[in-house]
Design an enzyme around this catalytic site. Structure first.
Site, mmCIF file in Angstrom:
data_model
loop_
_atom_site.group_PDB
_atom_site.id
_atom_site.type_symbol
_atom_site.label_atom_id
_atom_site.label_comp_id
_atom_site.label_asym_id
_atom_site.label_seq_id
_atom_site.Cartn_x
_atom_site.Cartn_y
_atom_site.Cartn_z
ATOM 1 C CD GLU A 8 -6.925 2.889 3.494
ATOM 2 O OE1 GLU A 8 -6.030 2.206 2.942
ATOM 3 O OE2 GLU A 8 -7.000 3.019 4.734
ATOM 4 C CG ASP A 41 -8.658 4.305 7.646
ATOM 5 O OD1 ASP A 41 -9.185 4.256 8.760
ATOM 6 O OD2 ASP A 41 -7.408 4.359 7.507
ATOM 7 C CE LYS A 57 -2.549 2.079 3.705
ATOM 8 N NZ LYS A 57 -3.611 1.917 4.721
ATOM 9 C CG ASN A 94 -4.120 8.780 5.488
ATOM 10 O OD1 ASN A 94 -3.081 8.332 4.985
ATOM 11 N ND2 ASN A 94 -4.780 8.122 6.432
ATOM 12 C CE LYS A 135 -0.626 5.679 5.262
ATOM 13 N NZ LYS A 135 -1.992 5.829 5.786
ATOM 14 C CG ASP A 146 -4.631 5.351 3.225
ATOM 15 O OD1 ASP A 146 -5.608 6.112 3.028
ATOM 16 O OD2 ASP A 146 -4.256 5.010 4.365
ATOM 17 C CE LYS A 184 -6.183 2.265 10.140
ATOM 18 N NZ LYS A 184 -5.784 3.652 9.826
HETATM 19 MG MG MG Z 1 -5.961 4.536 5.904
#
Ligand code: MG
Length: 374
Positions: A221, A246, A168, A198, A170, A196, A270
């Protein structure tokens, strides 16, 4: 069921093997908050998932410690005093703490510690208690943003050579199409690649996501802000690549709305973000019912939190590899016995409770402060 009489809050600073950078900040060391519940014949450990800065969600390590000390632990101790015999089980913790709004990661840490004490007392593993069905879990690795594309390609190739089968990356505006295209090309069929953001594309141009959509990624994500479920649903309708949420999913109610709206087709679970392991299991169960794949995210946890994540990821709906890496991905020395990669997988602990506990020498070396409440 353990009788909880006191709770220890311990802050530690663990050096990371390499700094980790994402859209929500950079981490050189891991600022760790560990919770230990103590009682007559009872001991249990929990780890708070919060990061040092409030940049992933609003929680951060220092704030989590304060809300535990001043609000959550007093309620737990009072709650334990009110139930028959003073005994409290892990499943009762969320209800006892429900009067406090928010702070899911702080609550989850306390729940984890009480549950560990309870399960150690009755000799049951956490995976068994949660309904786990796997003995090992496919590992994945998350790579932070790097200074150069070559650097991230080299890192991705090295992890795949170690046995990781899912990488994965970022991403954020300015660090997306070039590194992801290069890693995708370098890895070929050796590993799945996913990204991902964020939430970093909130208010930004979405053209890079259209380009990423052509690369055959496993998923994209959290491109947009946590509360922008409508934006995620619109984007999901335009992309072939599955969208995964997420930060948007703080519990089963959020997951239900997100799935109803079509805001995602995969969920990252999570336990810290959901307020505890039992709420995480409820999200898993809902997604199983809806045939939505889930995977377990990571928060640079030490072996304590990693053990809990592995137990959770042993449930049947966790059909995608998670951000579950071996201890040496992050730390030269973990707090517990290290988790080791074997054929691209990590074993789910089988001992009572979490199945691991911190090594006294590691605790002594990395602890920066300890306080006892109760
Ligand atoms: Mg994440």
């Amino acid at each position: 069921m353990p009788r909880v009489e006191a709770v220890e809050l311990r802050r530690l600073r663990l050096p990371l093997r390499s700094p980790f950078r994402s859209a929500h900040g950079a981490h050189g060391d891991k600022d760790v908050l560990v919770v230990r519940v103590l009682g007559a014949g009872a001991e249990g450990w929990g780890e708070c998932a919060a990061l040092a800065q409030p940049t992933y969600t609003s929680e951060y390590t220092g704030g989590a410690q304060q809300v535990l000390r001043e609000h959550l632990i007093p309620r737990l101790l009072r709650g334990a005093g009110e139930v028959a015999g003073g005994d409290i089980g892990g499943q009762e913790v969320a209800g006892v703490l429900a009067g406090v709004k928010g702070h899911p990661m702080a609550k989850a840490a306390l729940e984890m510690a009480v549950l560990d004490a309870e399960l150690r007392d009755c000799g049951v593993s956490l995976a068994e208690r949660l309904g786990g069905t796997r003995t090992s879990v496919q590992a994945g690795v998350a790579l932070g943003m790097a200074s150069t594309v070559a650097e991230v390609v080299t890192a991705a190739e090295a992890f795949v050579a170690e046995g990781y089968r899912r990488v994965k990356l970022k991403i954020a505006p300015g660090w997306d199409v070039s590194p992801v295209t290069a890693v995708r090309a370098a890895l070929g069929t050796a590993a799945a690649v996913q990204v991902d953001a964020n939430g970093a594309y909130a208010g930004a141009g979405l053209e890079p996501l259209g380009e990423l959509d052509r690369l055959g990624l496993a998923l994209i994500e959290q491109p947009l802000a946590p509360r922008d479920l409508r934006g995620h649903a619109q984007l999901a309708g335009r992309l072939r690549t599955p969208l995964c949420l997420d930060e948007s999913i703080e519990g089963v109610a959020d997951a239900e709305v997100a799935l109803d709206l079509g805001a995602c087709s995969i969920v990252n679970i999570k336990p810290g973000r959901c307020g505890g392991l039992f709420e995480a299991v409820r999200v898993h169960d809902l997604c199983m019912d809806r045939r939505v794949p889930v995977w377990c995210g990571g928060m640079l946890e030490t072996g304590i939190g990693r053990a809990a994540n592995l137990a959770l990821a042993s449930l049947p709906g966790f059909s995608l590899p998670g951000d579950l890496s071996a201890s040496d991905r992050y730390f030269d020395e973990d707090l517990t016995e290290p988790f080791v990669l074997q054929d691209g997988c990590l074993w789910v602990p089988t001992g009572p409770g979490l199945g691991v506990e911190p090594a006294p020498e590691a605790l002594a070396r990395f602890t920066t402060s300890v306080e006892l409440i109760g």
